[in-house]
Write an enzyme that holds these catalytic residues in place. Structure first.
Site, short mmCIF file in Angstrom:
data_model
loop_
_atom_site.label_atom_id
_atom_site.label_comp_id
_atom_site.label_asym_id
_atom_site.label_seq_id
_atom_site.Cartn_x
_atom_site.Cartn_y
_atom_site.Cartn_z
N HIS A 145 -20.77 82.59 -73.24
CA HIS A 145 -20.59 83.36 -72.01
C HIS A 145 -20.78 84.86 -72.25
CE1 HIS A 145 -18.20 83.31 -67.95
NE2 HIS A 145 -19.28 84.03 -67.88
N GLY B 264 -26.65 89.82 -55.09
CA GLY B 264 -25.81 91.01 -55.26
C GLY B 264 -24.34 90.77 -54.96
N ARG B 265 -23.83 89.61 -55.39
CA ARG B 265 -22.44 89.20 -55.15
C ARG B 265 -22.11 89.23 -53.66
NH1 ARG B 265 -19.92 88.82 -60.14
NH2 ARG B 265 -20.85 90.05 -61.81
N ALA C 137 -24.60 90.65 -46.61
CA ALA C 137 -23.73 91.12 -45.51
C ALA C 137 -23.50 92.63 -45.50
CB ALA C 137 -22.39 90.40 -45.56
N GLY C 138 -23.78 93.32 -46.59
CA GLY C 138 -23.63 94.76 -46.62
C GLY C 138 -22.20 95.23 -46.50
N PRO D 20 -27.55 86.40 -57.63
CA PRO D 20 -28.90 86.76 -57.16
C PRO D 20 -28.93 87.42 -55.79
CG PRO D 20 -28.52 84.42 -56.89
CD PRO D 20 -27.34 84.95 -57.65
N TYR E 14 -13.23 80.55 -65.49
CA TYR E 14 -13.09 80.56 -64.04
C TYR E 14 -11.80 79.81 -63.68
CZ TYR E 14 -18.09 81.74 -64.14
OH TYR E 14 -19.30 82.32 -64.40
#
Length: 347
Positions: free
Chosen positions: A134, A216-217, A222-223, A214, A66
């Site tokens: 990882h 869905g990113r 927010a869709g 968890p 990261y």
């Protein structure tokens, strides 16, 4: 129920059966660096980490990839400035390298050692609570990689060992070398491919499950509006599901409808569904915003009936989701088998 003002006690739970105790919800820190575009202001992220710990979320998840590297440095600074080392459980990972712009996975013992020492220095700590592989190097028998990790435990430098995106057979082989405490996999309403084999294997062996992404990113929170506002460089632009918004938006809309009925947010419903999957499940939602963090811990106050759980699952059935869950499916558990130990002659 208001998502940002609700006082919620974050419980502590045992993760796995080896003795690690963590907050029942962790904090995924990847998005604080440049995983989702530009890195966020360092001082703001340090304040957010301090707020998380003060709120009872003490399980901090990072990785050497990261940034790369900058996320571990950020967490190290946050812990040092707040004097928080004794209050948190640090989980970091090794194995994914970026070489000439391409992702590479390495599980060679010498690399295990060098990657660990570098993470320890960046985090500025004496030991790492939970150290994950990882991704699985399919060139190296998992027993070989685990052998070096076992040495780190014996030396007192690592307390517990974890795997990420590992198949059931890989988990079993690794666990035979040294007990695995946690397996980190993508798990949410629209990513359920681990349920047939991986979850039962973990439960048979007493291994905790740490769902990443968890919510869905962010899509289940927010869709389409999330996708419309992604900046250049945001990893999510490459995700097949984010490229099929017109189809997948129905999932968000139906989750949001249930949230409206229950007086909470869509993110809280999606996260509550993960929490309801078992006491051995510790999700690590990531955020860079205080309000979103407060919403996430508010998910503990959302109760779902068995009928509501089934209703949610019907929204995001396999047939209802369009696109793979990951942009690098070749690096997920479906391709994590390694050669037999008897074949090992070194890289």
């Amino acid at each position: 129920m208001t998502s940002s003002s609700l006082a919620v006690a974050v419980p502590k739970v045992k993760l796995g059966s080896q003795g690690l105790v963590v907050s029942a919800q962790g904090l995924g820190c990847a998005c604080m660096s440049n995983t989702y575009g530009l890195p966020k202001p360092e001082l703001d992220m340090i304040k957010l980490i301090h707020h998380a710990v003060d709120s009872g979320v003490t399980f901090l998840d990072t990785s050497d990839v990261y940034g790369p590297h900058t996320n571990e440095i950020l967490i190290g600074k946050a812990l040092k400035e707040g004097g928080l080392r004794d209050k948190v459980q640090i989980a970091t990972k090794f194995g994914i390298r970026v070489i000439d712009g391409q992702r590479d996975v390495c599980g060679d013992p010498a690399y295990v050692r060098s990657a660990f020492e570098a993470s320890l220095k960046r985090l500025d700590v004496d030991f790492i609570d939970l150290y994950y592989i990882h991704r699985i190097d399919t060139r190296v028998p998992i027993e070989v990689t685990m052998g070096e990790m076992k040495k780190l435990v014996e030396e007192g430098k690592v307390k517990y060992i974890g795997l990420s995106e590992a198949s059931a057979s890989t988990i079993r082989r690794a666990h035979a070398v040294h007990p695995i405490t946690a397996v980190q996999q993508e798990w949410c309403l629209w990513s359920r491919d681990l349920e047939d084999e991986i979850v039962p294997t973990c439960r048979e062996l007493g291994i905790g499950i740490v769902p990443y992404s968890p919510i869905g990113r962010g899509f289940l929170a927010a869709g389409p509006s999330l996708v419309e506002n992604l900046i250049e460089g945001d990893f999510r632009k490459s995700l097949p599901r984010f490229q099929n918004v017109d189809h997948n938006k129905t999932i968000f809309e139906r989750v949001n409808e249930m949230a409206t009925r229950k007086g909470c947010t869509a993110a809280q419903v999606a996260l509550a569904w993960v929490h309801h999957r078992g006491t051995d499940v510790v999700p690590i939602p990531g955020t860079t915003k205080f309000d979103n963090f407060n919403q996430n811990i508010g998910a503990f106050s959302v109760t779902l009936t068995s009928e509501e759980m089934a209703e949610l699952e019907s929204f995001a059935s396999t047939d209802g989701v369009k696109g793979e869950r990951h942009a690098y499916m070749q690096l997920t558990w479906i391709n994590s088998e390694t050669p037999p130990l008897s074949s090992w002659k070194g890289l």
